[in-house]
Design a protein around this motif. Structure first.
Motif, PDB file in Angstrom:
ATOM      1  N   THR A  34       0.821  -1.217   0.000  1.00 40.20           N
ATOM      2  CA  THR A  34       0.000   0.000   0.000  1.00 40.20           C
ATOM      3  C   THR A  34       0.848   1.257   0.000  1.00 40.20           C
ATOM      4  N   SER A  35       2.046   1.186   0.559  1.00 40.41           N
ATOM      5  CA  SER A  35       2.907   2.365   0.607  1.00 40.41           C
ATOM      6  C   SER A  35       3.727   2.551  -0.655  1.00 40.41           C
ATOM      7  N   LYS A  36       3.672   1.599  -1.574  1.00 37.85           N
ATOM      8  CA  LYS A  36       4.421   1.707  -2.826  1.00 37.85           C
ATOM      9  C   LYS A  36       3.501   2.242  -3.916  1.00 37.85           C
ATOM     10  N   THR A  37       4.049   3.048  -4.800  1.00 37.07           N
ATOM     11  CA  THR A  37       3.238   3.626  -5.873  1.00 37.07           C
ATOM     12  C   THR A  37       2.908   2.565  -6.914  1.00 37.07           C
ATOM     13  N   THR A  38       1.876   2.830  -7.697  1.00 37.67           N
ATOM     14  CA  THR A  38       1.456   1.908  -8.751  1.00 37.67           C
ATOM     15  C   THR A  38       2.566   1.711  -9.771  1.00 37.67           C
ATOM     16  N   LYS A  39       3.247   2.798 -10.108  1.00 36.36           N
ATOM     17  CA  LYS A  39       4.335   2.725 -11.078  1.00 36.36           C
ATOM     18  C   LYS A  39       5.472   1.855 -10.558  1.00 36.36           C
ATOM     19  N   ARG A  40       5.799   2.005  -9.284  1.00 32.88           N
ATOM     20  CA  ARG A  40       6.879   1.212  -8.686  1.00 32.88           C
ATOM     21  C   ARG A  40       6.528  -0.270  -8.676  1.00 32.88           C
ATOM     22  N   LYS A  41       5.282  -0.600  -8.317  1.00 36.23           N
ATOM     23  CA  LYS A  41       4.848  -2.007  -8.283  1.00 36.23           C
ATOM     24  C   LYS A  41       4.835  -2.603  -9.687  1.00 36.23           C
ATOM     25  N   ARG A  42       4.424  -1.808 -10.679  1.00 37.57           N
ATOM     26  CA  ARG A  42       4.398  -2.282 -12.060  1.00 37.57           C
ATOM     27  C   ARG A  42       5.806  -2.579 -12.555  1.00 37.57           C
ATOM     28  N   ASN A  43       6.766  -1.707 -12.221  1.00 43.14           N
ATOM     29  CA  ASN A  43       8.147  -1.931 -12.646  1.00 43.14           C
ATOM     30  C   ASN A  43       8.805  -3.098 -11.915  1.00 43.14           C
ATOM     31  N   LEU A  44       8.339  -3.405 -10.717  1.00 46.21           N
ATOM     32  CA  LEU A  44       8.894  -4.539  -9.972  1.00 46.21           C
ATOM     33  C   LEU A  44       8.444  -5.882 -10.543  1.00 46.21           C
ATOM     34  N   ARG A  45       7.410  -5.884 -11.378  1.00 41.61           N
ATOM     35  CA  ARG A  45       6.947  -7.144 -11.988  1.00 41.61           C
ATOM     36  C   ARG A  45       7.935  -7.692 -13.010  1.00 41.61           C
ATOM     37  N   ARG A  46       8.697  -6.792 -13.642  1.00 47.32           N
ATOM     38  CA  ARG A  46       9.642  -7.226 -14.680  1.00 47.32           C
ATOM     39  C   ARG A  46      10.782  -8.025 -14.069  1.00 47.32           C
ATOM     40  N   SER A  47      11.292  -8.994 -14.794  1.00 46.84           N
ATOM     41  CA  SER A  47      12.453  -9.741 -14.314  1.00 46.84           C
ATOM     42  C   SER A  47      13.724  -9.018 -14.717  1.00 46.84           C
ATOM     43  N   ARG A  48      14.789  -9.301 -13.996  1.00 46.65           N
ATOM     44  CA  ARG A  48      16.082  -8.673 -14.246  1.00 46.65           C
ATOM     45  C   ARG A  48      17.110  -9.734 -14.579  1.00 46.65           C
ATOM     46  N   THR A  49      18.248  -9.306 -15.120  1.00 49.32           N
ATOM     47  CA  THR A  49      19.370 -10.225 -15.322  1.00 49.32           C
ATOM     48  C   THR A  49      20.396  -9.971 -14.228  1.00 49.32           C
ATOM     49  N   LEU A  50      21.058 -11.025 -13.809  1.00 54.81           N
ATOM     50  CA  LEU A  50      22.080 -10.893 -12.784  1.00 54.81           C
ATOM     51  C   LEU A  50      23.326 -10.233 -13.354  1.00 54.81           C
ATOM     52  N   THR A  51      24.075  -9.565 -12.493  1.00 56.96           N
ATOM     53  CA  THR A  51      25.359  -9.017 -12.909  1.00 56.96           C
ATOM     54  C   THR A  51      26.336 -10.170 -13.089  1.00 56.96           C
ATOM     55  N   SER A  52      27.431  -9.913 -13.792  1.00 58.44           N
ATOM     56  CA  SER A  52      28.351 -10.996 -14.146  1.00 58.44           C
ATOM     57  C   SER A  52      28.962 -11.663 -12.920  1.00 58.44           C
ATOM     58  N   GLY A  53      29.262 -10.889 -11.876  1.00 62.58           N
ATOM     59  CA  GLY A  53      29.857 -11.470 -10.677  1.00 62.58           C
ATOM     60  C   GLY A  53      28.902 -12.395  -9.945  1.00 62.58           C
ATOM     61  N   ASP A  54      27.633 -11.977  -9.842  1.00 71.33           N
ATOM     62  CA  ASP A  54      26.633 -12.812  -9.190  1.00 71.33           C
ATOM     63  C   ASP A  54      26.292 -14.027 -10.045  1.00 71.33           C
ATOM     64  N   ALA A  55      26.233 -13.825 -11.355  1.00 73.28           N
ATOM     65  CA  ALA A  55      25.875 -14.918 -12.260  1.00 73.28           C
ATOM     66  C   ALA A  55      26.890 -16.051 -12.192  1.00 73.28           C
ATOM     67  N   LYS A  56      28.140 -15.704 -11.992  1.00 72.36           N
ATOM     68  CA  LYS A  56      29.187 -16.721 -11.910  1.00 72.36           C
ATOM     69  C   LYS A  56      28.945 -17.659 -10.727  1.00 72.36           C
ATOM     70  N   ARG A  57      28.517 -17.100  -9.602  1.00 74.59           N
ATOM     71  CA  ARG A  57      28.249 -17.910  -8.418  1.00 74.59           C
ATOM     72  C   ARG A  57      26.995 -18.757  -8.581  1.00 74.59           C
ATOM     73  N   ILE A  58      25.963 -18.202  -9.212  1.00 76.38           N
ATOM     74  CA  ILE A  58      24.692 -18.913  -9.368  1.00 76.38           C
ATOM     75  C   ILE A  58      24.821 -20.031 -10.393  1.00 76.38           C
TER      76      ILE A  58
END
Length: 64
Positions: A34-58
């Motif tokens: 409820t404290s997050k804006t509609t725009k912020r919640k909509r943008n949080l639905r998208r998936s992201r790619t990991l950075t190269s350092g994190d991806a190496k560990r995963i």
């Protein structure tokens, strides 16, 4: 040599793309919305790619 086991907790959180990058979902989407804006919640639905350092560990946890 035996097969490598997949780390199941990592398999539920990450997946590989066709080009071999690691995809993840955004955090901060489960509660106190409820404290997050509609725009912020909509943008949080998208998936992201990991950075190269994190991806190496995963990638070590996801052999398949």
């Amino acid at each position: 040599m035996p097969k490598m086991k997949t780390n199941k907790s990592a398999a539920k959180r990450f997946r590989k793309t066709g080009t071999g990058k690691i995809r993840r979902n955004a955090a901060f989407t489960s509660h106190i919305l409820t404290s997050k804006t509609t725009k912020r919640k909509r943008n949080l639905r998208r998936s992201r790619t990991l950075t190269s350092g994190d991806a190496k560990r995963i990638k070590a946890l996801l052999p398949n």
